[in-house]
Design a protein around this motif. Structure first.
Motif: not given
Ligand code: AMP
Length: 564
Positions: A249-254, A256-258, A424-426
């Motif tokens: 499990a990892e934090y989902k940071y808000d 942008f992806r780089m 997956v994202k939650i």
């Molecule tokens: P979503 O934009 O809601 O589809 O969620 C997926 C996006 O969450 C990814 O494309 C990443 O930009 C972002 N993200 C943030 N934290 C993470 C993480 N720990 N692993 C993968 N993606 C992450």
């Protein structure tokens, strides 16, 4: 090769909606095209002149196209606009005018593909003083020597609205059929290689030489590559079902992806839309130099902004202005600092690590990234064994102000695209969907002059299906911190994308993605998706998302089922 040959293919492609027939037409044509001077001409089949990773798009504005048409056909702009409003397709109008002029000038030299391709390519490269006039003259040069049908497709290409239905997946199928007839796994190989190269010319060139050449296409640090996307899980139980137990499990940071790339001494940064943002983020470049210890790499990261004073994370909108910024870059880097959270590695010191299992890739990240508070770190991660443990982690992510968590399968490879089963994202459901704007309407009264009501669409395969009209959620003027999107800004974003206009309504190229929340979803005959969002409201503009990453019809159906 005459441009007329391409036009014939365009016509044949648009005369059928059957996938198999389209693939057949393309495959046959590709066998012919391989003998020609440049494999780059394949871009024209999708209405482009550059590889997909090149963020310079043709899509020149309707206004400029009208000017060039006026200059080439000797018709006033007012007349063109009137005809355009009636017909709705500038391409058709170009064909009509060209037809009339043709009757006067019968003995024209045939237009060749090279000329069309080279002129179009020049158009996207011209910048600076006098650019508009030079672009108009390059377009006019083509339009005055084009046959009527050719004029139609040139104009459509200029507007990035070719309308022949060749998506990347279809072109991949066609390459497979043209060069690997009896090789069953060729399609999968082509798909994987395409995602690594994002360049049809490269793929086409290798494919015609055979499997060995295709196998040599690899990830190269410094060349943008597509990223792995997540699927949504509604519950932790579903997340475990998809990723297995235990899972990471990892934090989902808000943010942008780089993708952070290093090759030799060069560091380059790309967004997930493959845009090069190296010069916009000098702070990220210098942090990478200082705190990542590896010679060459491609790292996947989420870059998040934080408040200078409180050190609290800011929502994505706060730093989105840094992405397109061309001036005062250093100043902005100081006032809107970012933290780099690295969560994956695709390439490390001479080797692509795509097939290395996630857990080992994570170890590489931990080994080469030196944590520096509020600057750079491996994403916060924990191996969770059951729902209870995951729940605690999820709560701590939310307490920290993160958007939610990601869960990842421990032995999964890194695969480009939305692969089910790897990640997956939650996040807490404020039901919202990412949708693309396909049309809009001008407002009245104090909103006059702005496009204030937007027709939004979801995706089904390669098709965009309308699902509602949304007009609330944006701001009339800047407030507070100036981070919200206004109607005026949205109007500016949409205007260059206009492909047709009638009364106060416009249709646009599907490019602008917005997140839309709603009360519920109903079945509806009014929209092509056969669903409609009730009480929709825009929650935010998503410049980081591509139209092919929006909500799919099957996701919508899943939501509808849940409602019941
Ligand atoms: P979503 O934009 O809601 O589809 O969620 C997926 C996006 O969450 C990814 O494309 C990443 O930009 C972002 N993200 C943030 N934290 C993470 C993480 N720990 N692993 C993968 N993606 C992450």
């Amino acid at each position: 090769m005459d441009y007329a040959t391409f036009v014939e293919v365009y016509d044949r492609l648009s005369s059928t909606s059957k996938k198999i027939e389209k693939i057949g037409i393309l495959a046959e044509f590709l066998k012919r095209l391989q003998k020609e001077e440049s494999s780059e001409w394949i871009y024209l089949l999708r209405g482009k002149v550059t590889p997909d990773y090149d963020s310079r798009e043709l899509g020149i504005s309707t206004q400029l196209t009208l000017k060039a048409m006026s200059a080439s056909f000797g018709v006033s702009q007012e007349k063109i606009i009137a005809d355009f409003n009636e017909a709705g397709d500038i391409g058709e109008i170009a064909e009509r005018y060209s037809q009339k002029r043709r009757q006067r000038a019968l003995f024209m030299k045939k237009l060749d593909v090279k000329k069309v391709f080279d002129n179009l390519k020049m158009i996207i490269s011209i910048e600076g003083k006098g650019a508009v006039d030079r672009k108009i003259s390059l377009i006019s040069e083509l339009l005055t020597s084009a046959a009527p049908k050719e004029a139609k497709y040139i104009v459509r290409t200029l507007l990035s609205d070719l309308r022949v239905g060749v998506a990347d997946a279809l072109l991949i199928d066609a390459i497979a059929e043209a060069f690997f007839v009896n090789e069953d796994d060729a399609k999968q190989v082509l798909e994987e290689k395409y995602h690594l190269a994002n360049d049809f010319s490269l793929l086409f060139d290798a494919a015609r030489k055979g499997m060995l050449a295709l196998g040599e296409i690899d990830l190269v640090p410094g060349r943008p590559v597509s990223v792995m996307l997540a699927v949504k899980a509604d519950t932790l139980e579903e997340a475990f079902r998809i990723c297995g137990t235990p899972a990471a499990a990892e934090y989902k940071y808000d943010g942008f992806r780089m993708l952070i790339n290093k090759r030799g001494e060069d560091i380059t940064l790309f967004t997930r839309r493959l845009e090069n943002v190296t010069s916009q983020f000098p702070d990220v470049v210098s942090a990478a130099r200082k705190y990542i210890s590896a010679k060459e790499y491609v790292l996947d990261a989420e870059v998040v902004g934080y408040d200078l004073k409180t050190k609290k994370y800011l929502p994505f909108e706060a730093i989105s202005q840094r992405i397109k910024r061309k001036y005062d870059i250093d100043k902005l880097a100081k006032t809107l600092p970012v933290e780099i959270n690295i969560f994956d590695v695709l390439y490390h010191d001479g080797k692509n690590t795509l097939d290395t299992p996630y857990l080992e890739r994570r170890k590489i990240v931990e080994k080469i990234v030196k944590t520096q508070a509020l600057v750079i770190r491996p994403a916060v991660q924990k191996i969770v064994e059951d729902e209870e443990e995951a729940e605690v982690f999820y709560q701590s992510a939310l307490d920290e102000g993160e958007e939610g968590i990601m869960m990842k399968k421990l032995d999964a490879p890194y695969r480009q695209g939305r692969k089910v089963g790897y990640m997956v994202k939650i996040k807490p459901t404020i039901a919202d969907l990412d949708l693309v704007i396909v049309g809009a309407e001008y407002g009245t009264g104090k909103r006059g002059g702005w496009l204030t009501s937007y027709i939004v669409a979801c995706k089904d395969g390669e098709e965009f299906l309308e699902i509602g009209k949304v007009s609330s959620g944006l701001k009339e003027k800047k407030e507070n911190d100036g981070q919200e999107t206004t109607y005026e800004e949205m109007t500016k974003l949409l205007r260059p994308l206009i492909i047709s206009e009638k009364d106060n309504q416009i249709r646009v190229r599907p490019e602008i993605v917005i997140a839309v929340t709603y009360q519920n979803i109903q079945e509806s005959p009014s929209y092509s998706s056969e669903y409609a969002l009730r009480f929709p409201r825009i929650t935010r503009y998503r410049p980081d998302k591509k139209p092919d990453e929006i909500a799919t019809l099957s996701e919508i159906k899943k939501e509808v089922k849940k409602q019941r």
